[in-house]
Design an enzyme around this catalytic site. Structure first.
Site, PDB file in Angstrom:
ATOM      1  N   SER A 129      -9.603 -74.658  -3.122  1.00 20.36           N
ATOM      2  CA  SER A 129      -8.262 -74.074  -2.694  1.00 20.36           C
ATOM      3  C   SER A 129      -7.337 -75.024  -3.009  1.00 20.36           C
ATOM      4  O   SER A 129      -7.620 -76.245  -3.183  1.00 20.36           O
ATOM      5  CB  SER A 129      -8.588 -74.177  -1.136  1.00 20.36           C
ATOM      6  OG  SER A 129      -7.219 -73.884  -0.603  1.00 20.36           O
ATOM      7  N   TYR A 142     -10.799 -77.859   6.874  1.00 21.97           N
ATOM      8  CA  TYR A 142     -10.776 -77.014   5.788  1.00 21.97           C
ATOM      9  C   TYR A 142     -10.560 -77.813   4.305  1.00 21.97           C
ATOM     10  O   TYR A 142     -10.928 -77.824   3.157  1.00 21.97           O
ATOM     11  CB  TYR A 142     -10.039 -75.938   5.696  1.00 21.97           C
ATOM     12  CG  TYR A 142      -9.917 -74.510   4.568  1.00 21.97           C
ATOM     13  CD1 TYR A 142     -11.086 -74.000   4.412  1.00 21.97           C
ATOM     14  CD2 TYR A 142      -8.889 -74.774   3.942  1.00 21.97           C
ATOM     15  CE1 TYR A 142     -11.160 -73.106   3.343  1.00 21.97           C
ATOM     16  CE2 TYR A 142      -8.864 -73.860   2.757  1.00 21.97           C
ATOM     17  CZ  TYR A 142     -10.126 -72.931   2.484  1.00 21.97           C
ATOM     18  OH  TYR A 142      -9.912 -71.788   1.718  1.00 21.97           O
TER      19      TYR A 142
END
Length: 267
Positions: A129, A142
């Protein structure tokens, strides 16, 4: 001979889009899910795999090789979102996220490598990501799990270079998928000191996902990488602001960059 591709988390979202495009292009595609019975209408086979359970990873790889006797491309796509103030996220949920986003992909690679070494070829694509390039407020866990997989990719590439196995990393920005519905949200507690800023940031994050790009953009990027003889170490797939944020982090003073993020998230 058609190349065999395994996509973890291939039952929905980005993974499904990648699988369907590769299928159209003549690849033999398999996806995975913790509950494959929930996807009877998938255009390609879905195998059972839970990234937090090593035995299911091992079983999935064994079944795949029983069926095809080879694996040309592994796409570590499955992952799980998590949001919340780090202080208020339980240790259990933090560990669970790392099990899914980091340790699961590492274990999948470990089970696949002996087979790829034997066939003297293979490509492993780790999907992380753009959030993994920076510590984002209320997405710190995350960011950390995806950032760790970025570094693992860099190290792994150098360790496996003598086996004719290639590895690369693809960091997507926000895409219109169901990740927001599937991620773990630490609850917005009434008596929390983070109630207002976390609540506002959570709303903003959901808006970004809902207004994200079409997953087919990511699918086409993956196809292009597979068709490349020598993939780069890192790829970024997203909007201009998402990709430029990585460049700005490299060139701006830390405090300036931090102020930019605070302004963006209205904190």
């Amino acid at each position: 001979m058609s190349k065999v591709v395994l996509i973890t988390g291939g039952s929905s979202g980005i993974g499904k889009s990648i699988g369907e495009l590769l299928l159209e292009k003549g690849y033999i595609v398999y996806g995975t899910s913790r509950n494959p019975q929930n996807y009877p209408n998938s255009r390609f086979p879905i195998l059972a795999l839970d990234l937090t359970q090593k035995d299911t990873i091992k079983s999935c790889i064994e079944i795949l090789f029983e069926k095809e006797n080879r694996l040309d491309v592994l796409i570590n796509n499955a992952g799980k979102g998590i949001t919340g103030p780090i202080e208020e996220i339980s240790e259990v949920e933090i560990k669970r996220n790392f099990e899914t986003n980091l340790f699961g992909p590492i274990n999948t690679i470990k089970f696949v490598l002996p087979h790829m070494r034997k066939q003297n070829s293979g490509l492993i694509i780790n999907i992380t990501s753009i959030a993994g390039y920076m510590g984002l407020p209320y997405r710190g866990i995350y960011s950390a799990s995806k950032g760790a997989l970025e570094l693992i990719t860099e190290a792994f590439r150098m360790e496996i270079k003598d086996f004719n196995i290639q590895m690369t990393n693809v960091a997507p920005g926000d895409f219109a998928t169901n990740i927001a519905a599937g991620r773990y949200h630490a609850p917005v507690l009434e008596n929390s000191l983070y109630k207002i800023p976390y609540g506002n940031t959570l709303t903003l994050m959901n808006e970004h996902v809902n207004g994200g790009s079409n997953p087919t953009i990511m699918a086409n990027a993956i196809l292009k990488i597979i068709q490349t003889n020598k993939p780069k170490i890192h790829y970024k797939v997203g909007g201009f602001l998402e990709k430029i944020s990585i460049v700005l982090k490299r060139i701006l003073p830390d405090r300036v960059y931090e102020k930019m993020l605070l302004k963006f998230y209205k904190l």
